[in-house]
Enzyme design. Structure first.
Site, mmCIF file in Angstrom:
data_model
loop_
_atom_site.group_PDB
_atom_site.id
_atom_site.type_symbol
_atom_site.label_atom_id
_atom_site.label_comp_id
_atom_site.label_asym_id
_atom_site.label_seq_id
_atom_site.Cartn_x
_atom_site.Cartn_y
_atom_site.Cartn_z
ATOM 1 N N LYS A 1 -29.666 15.725 -76.222
ATOM 2 C CA LYS A 1 -29.678 15.270 -74.658
ATOM 3 C C LYS A 1 -28.667 16.141 -73.983
ATOM 4 C CE LYS A 1 -26.397 11.351 -74.929
ATOM 5 N NZ LYS A 1 -25.465 11.886 -73.937
ATOM 6 N N HIS B 1 -27.761 10.908 -81.692
ATOM 7 C CA HIS B 1 -27.161 10.446 -82.764
ATOM 8 C C HIS B 1 -26.865 9.008 -83.137
ATOM 9 C CE1 HIS B 1 -23.780 9.931 -79.749
ATOM 10 N NE2 HIS B 1 -23.465 9.186 -80.980
ATOM 11 N N ASP C 1 -25.860 8.717 -69.596
ATOM 12 C CA ASP C 1 -25.153 9.276 -70.772
ATOM 13 C C ASP C 1 -25.410 8.304 -71.934
ATOM 14 O OD1 ASP C 1 -23.444 11.060 -71.964
ATOM 15 O OD2 ASP C 1 -21.466 9.640 -71.446
ATOM 16 N N HIS D 1 -29.230 6.162 -75.888
ATOM 17 C CA HIS D 1 -28.691 5.605 -77.046
ATOM 18 C C HIS D 1 -28.792 3.899 -77.359
ATOM 19 C CE1 HIS D 1 -26.540 9.219 -77.654
ATOM 20 N NE2 HIS D 1 -25.514 9.035 -76.873
ATOM 21 N N TYR E 1 -22.562 -10.311 -88.813
ATOM 22 C CA TYR E 1 -22.181 -11.884 -89.297
ATOM 23 C C TYR E 1 -22.914 -12.586 -88.509
ATOM 24 C CZ TYR E 1 -19.011 -10.813 -85.216
ATOM 25 O OH TYR E 1 -18.591 -10.317 -84.068
ATOM 26 N N ASP F 1 -17.884 22.957 -78.129
ATOM 27 C CA ASP F 1 -16.955 21.829 -78.786
ATOM 28 C C ASP F 1 -18.311 21.024 -79.549
ATOM 29 O OD1 ASP F 1 -14.768 22.319 -77.615
ATOM 30 O OD2 ASP F 1 -14.988 20.842 -75.993
ATOM 31 N N LYS G 1 -16.734 2.793 -69.428
ATOM 32 C CA LYS G 1 -15.777 3.781 -70.061
ATOM 33 C C LYS G 1 -14.331 2.810 -69.461
ATOM 34 C CE LYS G 1 -17.678 8.177 -70.479
ATOM 35 N NZ LYS G 1 -17.048 8.065 -71.900
#
Length: 594
Positions: free
Chosen positions: A260, A290, A347, A352, A487, A126, A444
């Site tokens: 990862k 990413h 995760d 990240h 902003y 995938d 999530k």
């Protein structure tokens, strides 16, 4: 004076007529390997200055600044040096390399005439279909790949070249060109793609793969190879071993992109790194995250260091808190097998969001070269106090209004205590950030899709306007997704015959500010392009990962103890467990929301 200077290794001459010398200097006292580049034609005295650097107690980390040194004569022999256990590498930027902010066209021109073979290992998975191949195609139709390139898919499944092209065709799209031109570009791209079947742990398969490149590579004096490992971590090591021993570029560079997770904890990462370092040099490994390729994240350093207005305020005297938030409005949805073993902390947070935190908190680098940027990130990570379970609030979503709960997902054991939500607070022990809470939240099945950074400034002292508490303190918001924006929230008088105050925004919306925002590249496009061009600023170095794991390692071990407290339940579509609000309250702040 004894410098503890053992000797010189990895001696290399380069430049016009061998006018420059590169070498590693080793210090017996500290086990420090010090690398430098210098002229062959100047004073010998400066070689002693290199030895003094290696001797000095202050030179024990990447914080050390380097200088250009010179030597009069090239040594006729190099003493053999036994490997030093746990020796530390001091990373020094090569100022001849193009830097992060050099234009993409300048960097493209440097690599334009060098052919490359790009091998996607795990081509039927995938990740390759959804991200890697679409990114390569986008680079192709934007004319950013080398003139001579070949793409090879490598996987265990048996397929012909035509079947492989049909497999990837369904994922190829064009963002900014019309259908006819897009179709023509696909017709140009697909013939350059071929397939090779083999096992990930088979040296014979990789040797056959390497031999298959000879027809293409024999046309050129230089032939480079890029291996993109879109495979499970369990086969990283055998794949890297086979690449190193049987499938290196014979007369060019070899670069390996690794996805990862990089281990499950400090111990497994250390073992993985020790194994990979025997097969590949650090400069050949590109650990991809990413998030570092996202447009707004790339802009963090520019915002901080190119605008004089922010630097005087970017410290504990003016900033009340820093909040880094990641929300998804959906659950695991088919990824339960992977996610249940990893959880939200590994995760999202340990990689990240921690990388974003490092960019927000680091000091200004010496230059925009990759090693200088990563040196500053490592310094910041070393300053963070390791987390424990007490620094966290954990949650797990349950079904609500027809949406299934985490435990309802196929493949999730009913006894699972894997968190789908986590909030934590970091403490940074340095002069800039002492006492400023860095809050991080990821989850999530929450109420929105959002990734943003919020810099909350302290309220103005000596308030003469009676500003309501909910408006006191300005806030700089960097919205990573969706709809990239920056902003600043300010307090303003409402126009007209009134003295009423309201909170207003100074807005920079990417989609309206720049014509180029209609074609913002996917993060994978930027990162793959950087691999081809040898730019490592947006990739994770080995010591970065080591300190990242050290921050989370204790807390992760405590979360997974048999008697550990279960995550707090929260409703699908909510803001998460209310306990996360208490976490912020204990630190004297509150989560900020628009």
């Amino acid at each position: 004076m004894e410098f503890g200077f053992v000797g010189v290794s990895n001696l290399k001459l380069f430049g016009n007529g061998g006018s420059k010398l590169a070498a590693d200097f080793t210090c017996a006292r500290h086990g420090v390997v010090y690398s430098d580049v210098f002229s062959v034609r100047r004073s010998k005295q400066n070689l002693r200055r290199v030895a003094m650097h290696a001797y000095d107690d202050s030179v024990s980390s990447v914080e050390t600044e380097t200088e250009t040194v010179t030597v009069e004569n090239t040594p006729t022999s190099i003493p053999e040096i036994s490997p030093i256990a746990d020796s530390k590498r001091i990373y020094v930027a090569d100022t001849t390399d193009l830097s992060l902010m050099d234009s993409v066209h300048k960097r493209k021109d440097a690599a334009r005439n060098e052919p490359v073979t790009i091998v996607v290992v795990g081509a039927s998975g995938d990740l390759a279909k959804k991200k890697t191949f679409p990114a390569l195609f986008s680079l192709f139709y934007h004319d950013l790949l080398p003139k001579n390139f070949r793409i090879v898919g490598y996987a265990r499944r048996h397929m012909s070249d035509d079947e492989f092209r049909d497999l990837i065709l369904g994922s190829l799209t064009c963002r900014v060109i019309d259908g006819a031109r897009c179709g023509a570009k696909m017709d140009e791209f697909l013939p350059r793609c071929s397939y090779f079947q083999g096992n990930y742990d088979s040296r014979e398969s990789f040797e056959g793969l390497s031999l298959s490149f000879e027809g293409f590579e024999s046309q050129f004096n230089v032939a480079n190879r890029l291996y993109y490992l879109a495979i499970p971590p369990s086969v990283f090591e055998p794949a890297c071993s086979s690449i190193s021993s049987t499938a290196r570029a014979p007369n060019g560079w070899t670069r390996v992109v690794v996805e990862k997770p990089f281990g499950r904890n400090l111990d497994t990462y250390t073992k993985l790194q020790q194994s990979m370092s025997k097969m590949l040099r650090e400069e050949e490994i590109y650990r991809i995250d990413h998030y570092l390729g996202k447009e707004l994240v790339q802009n963090v350093m520019t915002l901080r260091f190119a605008n004089a207005v922010f630097e005087p305020l970017w410290n504990r005297h003016y900033i009340e808190s820093v909040q880094i938030v990641f929300k998804e409005p959906f659950g695991v949805e088919g990824r339960a097998g992977y996610f249940n073993d990893i959880g939200i902390v590994r995760d999202i947070m340990q990689n990240h969001l921690l990388q974003v935190l490092a960019l927000i908190g680091m000091e200004v680098p010496v230059s925009l070269h990759g090693e200088d940027i990563r040196n500053e990130k490592v310094k910041l990570l070393r300053s963070i106090k390791p987390l424990t379970l007490d620094d966290f609030v954990l949650g797990q979503y349950r079904g609500k209004n027809g949406s299934p709960g985490y435990l309802d997902d196929e493949g999730v054991p009913q006894s699972s205590t894997t968190p789908t939500f986590a909030a934590c607070a970091f403490s940074i022990n340095n002069r800039r950030w002492e006492g400023v809470p860095f809050l991080m939240k990821a989850g999530k099945a929450l109420d929105a899709r959002k990734a943003e950074i919020r810099i909350r400034f302290k309220a103005s002292p000596g308030d003469i306007f009676g500003v309501p508490a909910q408006m006191a303190g300005n806030e700089l918001v960097l919205r990573v997704q969706p709809d990239e924006a920056i902003y600043l929230k300010i307090v303003s008088k409402v126009p007209g015959l009134t003295s009423r105050l309201e909170q207003a925004r100074l807005n920079l919306f990417y989609r309206t500010a720049w014509e180029e925002s209609k074609d913002i590249p996917d993060a994978y496009e930027r990162l793959i392009l950087d691999v081809i061009q040898g730019e490592k600023s947006l990739f994770i170095r080995d010591d970065e990962l080591e300190f990242a794991w050290k921050i989370f390692d204790t807390a992760l071990a405590q979360m997974e103890l048999p008697n550990a407290q279960k995550p707090e339940p929260y409703d699908y579509g909510s803001r998460g467990p209310v306990e996360s609000e208490h976490l912020a309250y204990k630190l004297g702040v509150k989560w900020s929301e628009d």
